[in-house]
Design a protein around this motif. Sequence first.
Motif, PDB file in Angstrom:
ATOM      1  N   MET A  26       0.851  -1.167   0.000  1.00 12.01           N
ATOM      2  CA  MET A  26       0.000   0.000   0.000  1.00 12.01           C
ATOM      3  C   MET A  26       0.898   1.232   0.000  1.00 12.01           C
ATOM      4  SD  MET A  26      -3.109   1.020   2.587  1.00 12.01           S
ATOM      5  CE  MET A  26      -3.940  -0.519   2.326  1.00 12.01           C
ATOM      6  N   SER A  27       0.522   2.200  -0.830  1.00 11.44           N
ATOM      7  CA  SER A  27       1.291   3.441  -0.935  1.00 11.44           C
ATOM      8  C   SER A  27       0.668   4.532  -0.084  1.00 11.44           C
ATOM      9  CB  SER A  27       1.323   3.926  -2.385  1.00 11.44           C
ATOM     10  OG  SER A  27       1.937   2.973  -3.203  1.00 11.44           O
ATOM     11  N   ARG A  28       1.493   5.490   0.261  1.00 12.80           N
ATOM     12  CA  ARG A  28       1.007   6.667   0.983  1.00 12.80           C
ATOM     13  C   ARG A  28       1.053   7.847   0.043  1.00 12.80           C
ATOM     14  NH1 ARG A  28       1.002   7.126   6.672  1.00 12.80           N
ATOM     15  NH2 ARG A  28       1.331   5.105   7.623  1.00 12.80           N
ATOM     16  N   ILE A  29       0.049   8.703   0.167  1.00 16.05           N
ATOM     17  CA  ILE A  29       0.041   9.933  -0.618  1.00 16.05           C
ATOM     18  C   ILE A  29      -0.268  11.101   0.309  1.00 16.05           C
ATOM     19  CG2 ILE A  29      -0.642   8.798  -2.763  1.00 16.05           C
ATOM     20  CD1 ILE A  29      -3.471   9.869  -2.280  1.00 16.05           C
ATOM     21  N   LEU A  30       0.141  12.266  -0.117  1.00  9.06           N
ATOM     22  CA  LEU A  30      -0.111  13.486   0.643  1.00  9.06           C
ATOM     23  C   LEU A  30      -1.042  14.353  -0.176  1.00  9.06           C
ATOM     24  CD1 LEU A  30       0.632  15.355   3.034  1.00  9.06           C
ATOM     25  CD2 LEU A  30       2.477  16.236   1.597  1.00  9.06           C
ATOM     26  N   ILE A  31      -2.152  14.764   0.433  1.00 11.46           N
ATOM     27  CA  ILE A  31      -3.094  15.637  -0.264  1.00 11.46           C
ATOM     28  C   ILE A  31      -3.427  16.829   0.622  1.00 11.46           C
ATOM     29  CG2 ILE A  31      -4.116  13.788  -1.638  1.00 11.46           C
ATOM     30  CD1 ILE A  31      -6.505  13.876   0.299  1.00 11.46           C
ATOM     31  N   ASP A  32      -3.805  17.914  -0.012  1.00 14.57           N
ATOM     32  CA  ASP A  32      -4.260  19.103   0.706  1.00 14.57           C
ATOM     33  C   ASP A  32      -5.773  19.173   0.572  1.00 14.57           C
ATOM     34  OD1 ASP A  32      -1.660  20.005   1.369  1.00 14.57           O
ATOM     35  OD2 ASP A  32      -1.435  20.815  -0.656  1.00 14.57           O
ATOM     36  N   LEU A  33      -6.452  19.347   1.702  1.00 16.15           N
ATOM     37  CA  LEU A  33      -7.906  19.476   1.710  1.00 16.15           C
ATOM     38  C   LEU A  33      -8.294  20.792   2.362  1.00 16.15           C
ATOM     39  CD1 LEU A  33      -8.951  15.909   2.968  1.00 16.15           C
ATOM     40  CD2 LEU A  33      -9.032  16.767   0.638  1.00 16.15           C
ATOM     41  N   PRO A  34      -9.334  21.418   1.880  1.00 13.27           N
ATOM     42  CA  PRO A  34      -9.832  22.615   2.558  1.00 13.27           C
ATOM     43  C   PRO A  34     -10.322  22.254   3.964  1.00 13.27           C
ATOM     44  CG  PRO A  34     -10.842  22.367   0.383  1.00 13.27           C
ATOM     45  CD  PRO A  34     -10.076  21.120   0.662  1.00 13.27           C
ATOM     46  N   ASP A  35     -10.249  23.198   4.849  1.00 16.59           N
ATOM     47  CA  ASP A  35     -10.658  22.956   6.240  1.00 16.59           C
ATOM     48  C   ASP A  35     -12.092  22.445   6.324  1.00 16.59           C
ATOM     49  OD1 ASP A  35      -8.177  23.718   7.185  1.00 16.59           O
ATOM     50  OD2 ASP A  35      -8.780  25.797   7.543  1.00 16.59           O
ATOM     51  N   ALA A  36     -12.964  22.962   5.479  1.00 18.19           N
ATOM     52  CA  ALA A  36     -14.364  22.527   5.505  1.00 18.19           C
ATOM     53  C   ALA A  36     -14.485  21.039   5.205  1.00 18.19           C
ATOM     54  CB  ALA A  36     -15.184  23.340   4.507  1.00 18.19           C
ATOM     55  N   GLN A  37     -13.692  20.535   4.257  1.00 13.67           N
ATOM     56  CA  GLN A  37     -13.732  19.100   3.935  1.00 13.67           C
ATOM     57  C   GLN A  37     -13.167  18.272   5.080  1.00 13.67           C
ATOM     58  OE1 GLN A  37     -11.750  18.660   0.147  1.00 13.67           O
ATOM     59  NE2 GLN A  37     -13.682  18.880  -0.975  1.00 13.67           N
ATOM     60  N   VAL A  38     -12.130  18.757   5.712  1.00  8.96           N
ATOM     61  CA  VAL A  38     -11.549  18.034   6.848  1.00  8.96           C
ATOM     62  C   VAL A  38     -12.564  17.940   7.979  1.00  8.96           C
ATOM     63  CG1 VAL A  38      -9.730  18.067   8.598  1.00  8.96           C
ATOM     64  CG2 VAL A  38      -9.181  18.667   6.235  1.00  8.96           C
ATOM     65  N   GLU A  39     -13.298  19.022   8.194  1.00 11.70           N
ATOM     66  CA  GLU A  39     -14.316  19.020   9.252  1.00 11.70           C
ATOM     67  C   GLU A  39     -15.456  18.058   8.923  1.00 11.70           C
ATOM     68  OE1 GLU A  39     -15.345  23.140   9.559  1.00 11.70           O
ATOM     69  OE2 GLU A  39     -13.350  23.676  10.346  1.00 11.70           O
ATOM     70  N   GLU A  40     -15.909  18.058   7.674  1.00 11.01           N
ATOM     71  CA  GLU A  40     -16.963  17.125   7.261  1.00 11.01           C
ATOM     72  C   GLU A  40     -16.482  15.683   7.353  1.00 11.01           C
ATOM     73  OE1 GLU A  40     -20.165  17.574   6.521  1.00 11.01           O
ATOM     74  OE2 GLU A  40     -19.986  19.720   6.910  1.00 11.01           O
ATOM     75  N   LEU A  41     -15.239  15.464   7.001  1.00 10.63           N
ATOM     76  CA  LEU A  41     -14.652  14.126   7.101  1.00 10.63           C
ATOM     77  C   LEU A  41     -14.616  13.671   8.556  1.00 10.63           C
ATOM     78  CD1 LEU A  41     -13.252  11.727   5.749  1.00 10.63           C
ATOM     79  CD2 LEU A  41     -11.103  13.007   5.914  1.00 10.63           C
ATOM     80  N   ALA A  42     -14.264  14.571   9.451  1.00  9.88           N
ATOM     81  CA  ALA A  42     -14.228  14.238  10.882  1.00  9.88           C
ATOM     82  C   ALA A  42     -15.612  13.840  11.386  1.00  9.88           C
ATOM     83  CB  ALA A  42     -13.689  15.421  11.673  1.00  9.88           C
ATOM     84  N   VAL A  43     -16.646  14.493  10.883  1.00  3.39           N
ATOM     85  CA  VAL A  43     -18.015  14.148  11.277  1.00  3.39           C
ATOM     86  C   VAL A  43     -18.342  12.729  10.812  1.00  3.39           C
ATOM     87  CG1 VAL A  43     -20.458  14.700  10.882  1.00  3.39           C
ATOM     88  CG2 VAL A  43     -18.810  16.543  11.319  1.00  3.39           C
ATOM     89  N   LEU A  44     -17.980  12.403   9.575  1.00  6.15           N
ATOM     90  CA  LEU A  44     -18.222  11.047   9.058  1.00  6.15           C
ATOM     91  C   LEU A  44     -17.450   9.992   9.845  1.00  6.15           C
ATOM     92  CD1 LEU A  44     -18.108  11.647   5.205  1.00  6.15           C
ATOM     93  CD2 LEU A  44     -20.101  11.021   6.566  1.00  6.15           C
ATOM     94  N   VAL A  45     -16.210  10.285  10.123  1.00  8.99           N
ATOM     95  CA  VAL A  45     -15.361   9.348  10.866  1.00  8.99           C
ATOM     96  C   VAL A  45     -15.968   9.069  12.239  1.00  8.99           C
ATOM     97  CG1 VAL A  45     -13.126   9.161  12.035  1.00  8.99           C
ATOM     98  CG2 VAL A  45     -13.228   9.860   9.641  1.00  8.99           C
ATOM     99  N   GLU A  46     -16.422  10.110  12.892  1.00  7.65           N
ATOM    100  CA  GLU A  46     -17.025   9.955  14.220  1.00  7.65           C
ATOM    101  C   GLU A  46     -18.335   9.175  14.136  1.00  7.65           C
ATOM    102  OE1 GLU A  46     -17.359  10.049  18.221  1.00  7.65           O
ATOM    103  OE2 GLU A  46     -15.639  10.804  17.079  1.00  7.65           O
ATOM    104  N   ALA A  47     -19.149   9.490  13.155  1.00  2.51           N
ATOM    105  CA  ALA A  47     -20.447   8.827  13.020  1.00  2.51           C
ATOM    106  C   ALA A  47     -20.290   7.347  12.684  1.00  2.51           C
ATOM    107  CB  ALA A  47     -21.281   9.523  11.944  1.00  2.51           C
TER     108      ALA A  47
END
Length: 72
Positions: free
Chosen positions: A1-22
């Motif tokens: 498995m490879s690792r990649i680095l991406i930049d996400l807007p803060d809004a997407q990171v926050e929405e992602l955190a909500v999904l991860v928690e849910a």
Amino acid sequence: MSRILIDLPDAQVEELAVLVEAEQRPRAAVIRDAIEAYISLHKRARGTEVFGLWKTRKIDGLEYQQELRSEW
């Protein structure tokens, strides 16, 4: 498995955190699933762009091909 680095807007990171928690799943797993869904969607879209392309034509595809080649 490879690792990649991406930049996400803060809004997407926050929405992602909500999904991860849910879902109570690791962030990486949620991102992998999202990328897989995106790839699957676009694979199907590419296939449907040409499927049935000749259905509205009055000439048979093979006949058309032979007509074009007869010009050579």
